[in-house]
Design a protein around this motif. Sequence first.
Motif, short mmCIF file in Angstrom:
data_model
loop_
_atom_site.label_atom_id
_atom_site.label_comp_id
_atom_site.label_asym_id
_atom_site.label_seq_id
_atom_site.Cartn_x
_atom_site.Cartn_y
_atom_site.Cartn_z
N MET A 1 -2.48 9.67 4.55
CA MET A 1 -3.13 8.43 4.13
C MET A 1 -2.28 7.22 4.51
O MET A 1 -2.80 6.21 4.97
CB MET A 1 -3.40 8.42 2.62
CG MET A 1 -4.52 9.31 2.16
SD MET A 1 -6.15 8.77 2.69
CE MET A 1 -6.35 7.26 1.77
N VAL A 2 -0.98 7.32 4.30
CA VAL A 2 -0.07 6.22 4.63
C VAL A 2 -0.18 5.86 6.10
O VAL A 2 -0.19 4.69 6.48
CB VAL A 2 1.38 6.57 4.25
CG1 VAL A 2 2.36 5.57 4.83
CG2 VAL A 2 1.53 6.68 2.74
N LYS A 3 -0.32 6.86 6.95
CA LYS A 3 -0.37 6.62 8.39
C LYS A 3 -1.73 6.14 8.88
O LYS A 3 -1.81 5.46 9.91
CB LYS A 3 -0.01 7.91 9.15
CG LYS A 3 1.41 8.34 8.94
CD LYS A 3 1.67 9.67 9.63
CE LYS A 3 3.04 10.19 9.28
NZ LYS A 3 3.23 11.57 9.68
N THR A 4 -2.80 6.47 8.17
CA THR A 4 -4.14 6.24 8.75
C THR A 4 -5.06 5.31 7.96
O THR A 4 -6.03 4.81 8.53
CB THR A 4 -4.88 7.58 8.91
OG1 THR A 4 -5.06 8.17 7.62
CG2 THR A 4 -4.12 8.52 9.83
N SER A 5 -4.80 5.07 6.69
CA SER A 5 -5.78 4.37 5.86
C SER A 5 -5.64 2.86 5.88
O SER A 5 -4.55 2.32 5.68
CB SER A 5 -5.69 4.86 4.42
OG SER A 5 -6.61 4.15 3.61
N ASP A 6 -6.77 2.17 6.10
CA ASP A 6 -6.80 0.71 6.01
C ASP A 6 -6.51 0.23 4.59
O ASP A 6 -6.05 -0.88 4.38
CB ASP A 6 -8.16 0.16 6.45
CG ASP A 6 -8.40 0.32 7.93
OD1 ASP A 6 -7.40 0.41 8.69
OD2 ASP A 6 -9.57 0.36 8.34
N LEU A 7 -6.78 1.08 3.60
CA LEU A 7 -6.50 0.73 2.20
C LEU A 7 -5.02 0.48 1.96
O LEU A 7 -4.64 -0.19 1.01
CB LEU A 7 -6.97 1.85 1.28
CG LEU A 7 -8.46 2.14 1.24
CD1 LEU A 7 -8.73 3.48 0.59
CD2 LEU A 7 -9.19 1.03 0.52
N LEU A 8 -4.19 1.02 2.85
CA LEU A 8 -2.74 0.89 2.71
C LEU A 8 -2.14 -0.06 3.73
O LEU A 8 -0.93 -0.20 3.82
CB LEU A 8 -2.09 2.27 2.80
CG LEU A 8 -2.57 3.26 1.73
CD1 LEU A 8 -2.07 4.65 2.03
CD2 LEU A 8 -2.16 2.80 0.36
N ASN A 9 -2.99 -0.74 4.50
CA ASN A 9 -2.55 -1.70 5.51
C ASN A 9 -2.65 -3.11 4.94
O ASN A 9 -3.74 -3.63 4.74
CB ASN A 9 -3.42 -1.55 6.76
CG ASN A 9 -3.08 -2.55 7.84
OD1 ASN A 9 -2.30 -3.47 7.64
ND2 ASN A 9 -3.69 -2.37 9.00
N GLU A 10 -1.50 -3.72 4.65
CA GLU A 10 -1.47 -5.05 4.02
C GLU A 10 -2.23 -6.12 4.81
O GLU A 10 -2.65 -7.12 4.24
CB GLU A 10 -0.04 -5.51 3.83
CG GLU A 10 0.71 -4.74 2.77
CD GLU A 10 2.12 -5.25 2.59
OE1 GLU A 10 2.29 -6.27 1.90
OE2 GLU A 10 3.04 -4.62 3.14
N ASN A 11 -2.41 -5.90 6.09
CA ASN A 11 -3.09 -6.90 6.92
C ASN A 11 -4.59 -6.65 7.04
O ASN A 11 -5.27 -7.39 7.74
CB ASN A 11 -2.45 -6.94 8.31
CG ASN A 11 -1.00 -7.35 8.23
OD1 ASN A 11 -0.65 -8.29 7.54
ND2 ASN A 11 -0.14 -6.61 8.92
N HIS A 12 -5.08 -5.63 6.38
CA HIS A 12 -6.51 -5.30 6.46
C HIS A 12 -7.23 -5.82 5.22
O HIS A 12 -6.68 -5.79 4.12
CB HIS A 12 -6.68 -3.78 6.58
CG HIS A 12 -8.04 -3.39 7.03
ND1 HIS A 12 -9.10 -3.24 6.17
CD2 HIS A 12 -8.53 -3.13 8.27
CE1 HIS A 12 -10.17 -2.91 6.84
NE2 HIS A 12 -9.86 -2.83 8.12
N PRO A 13 -8.47 -6.32 5.37
CA PRO A 13 -9.20 -6.85 4.21
C PRO A 13 -9.44 -5.85 3.09
O PRO A 13 -9.59 -6.24 1.93
CB PRO A 13 -10.54 -7.31 4.80
CG PRO A 13 -10.35 -7.38 6.27
CD PRO A 13 -9.20 -6.49 6.62
N SER A 14 -9.44 -4.55 3.38
CA SER A 14 -9.70 -3.56 2.33
C SER A 14 -8.41 -3.04 1.68
O SER A 14 -8.45 -2.09 0.91
CB SER A 14 -10.53 -2.40 2.88
OG SER A 14 -9.83 -1.75 3.91
N PHE A 15 -7.27 -3.68 1.97
CA PHE A 15 -6.00 -3.29 1.37
C PHE A 15 -6.12 -3.24 -0.15
O PHE A 15 -6.66 -4.14 -0.77
CB PHE A 15 -4.89 -4.28 1.78
CG PHE A 15 -3.57 -4.03 1.10
CD1 PHE A 15 -2.82 -2.91 1.40
CD2 PHE A 15 -3.08 -4.93 0.16
CE1 PHE A 15 -1.60 -2.68 0.78
CE2 PHE A 15 -1.86 -4.72 -0.46
CZ PHE A 15 -1.12 -3.59 -0.15
N ASP A 16 -5.61 -2.16 -0.75
CA ASP A 16 -5.65 -1.97 -2.20
C ASP A 16 -4.22 -1.89 -2.72
O ASP A 16 -3.55 -0.86 -2.57
CB ASP A 16 -6.44 -0.70 -2.52
CG ASP A 16 -6.66 -0.49 -4.00
OD1 ASP A 16 -5.77 -0.83 -4.80
OD2 ASP A 16 -7.72 0.06 -4.36
#
Length: 153
Positions: A126-141
């Motif tokens: 998940m750390v490597k692939t999820s947008d939820l964990l990408n601070e620069n992505h709008p869906s960051f959680d």
Amino acid sequence: PSNVLNKTNWICTLVIAKKLYGQDFDNFSNMTLGYLWFKLGLYKTSDHKVKPHDAQDDVYMCYKLLEHMIDECINRGIIDPNGNIGEQLHKFSTTPNILEYYPYGKYRGVKFSEVANKDRRYLEWMVKTSDLLNENHPSFDLDFAETIVYYLS
């Protein structure tokens, strides 16, 4: 205008809704504005007829949801009604929580500690692939990211 444009002053109703209701999987199946509008019964307290997919009505619904969540935060003791509500709400929405239950996908509703013990490789993936964990992505959680860091540390 500079305060409005300064994103560090923003309060996100989605983030607040997730913090208040997101771990209650039995009663809340999602956090969309329309869902919360009906689930929380906000439509019952409104004399304004809301039209679906209308920007002005979406703003109205968001305002009523925010009002409801402020009351909820006061009732739960999260914010003090005698203090600066905006500052407290901002702090609540930007301070990460460690989640008790996994909120997404195949492990939704399973205790995070169980997922971490049973399938650590999944969390690493998940750390490597999820947008939820990408601070620069709008869906960051933020809560999800902090919880992953907590369990992988």
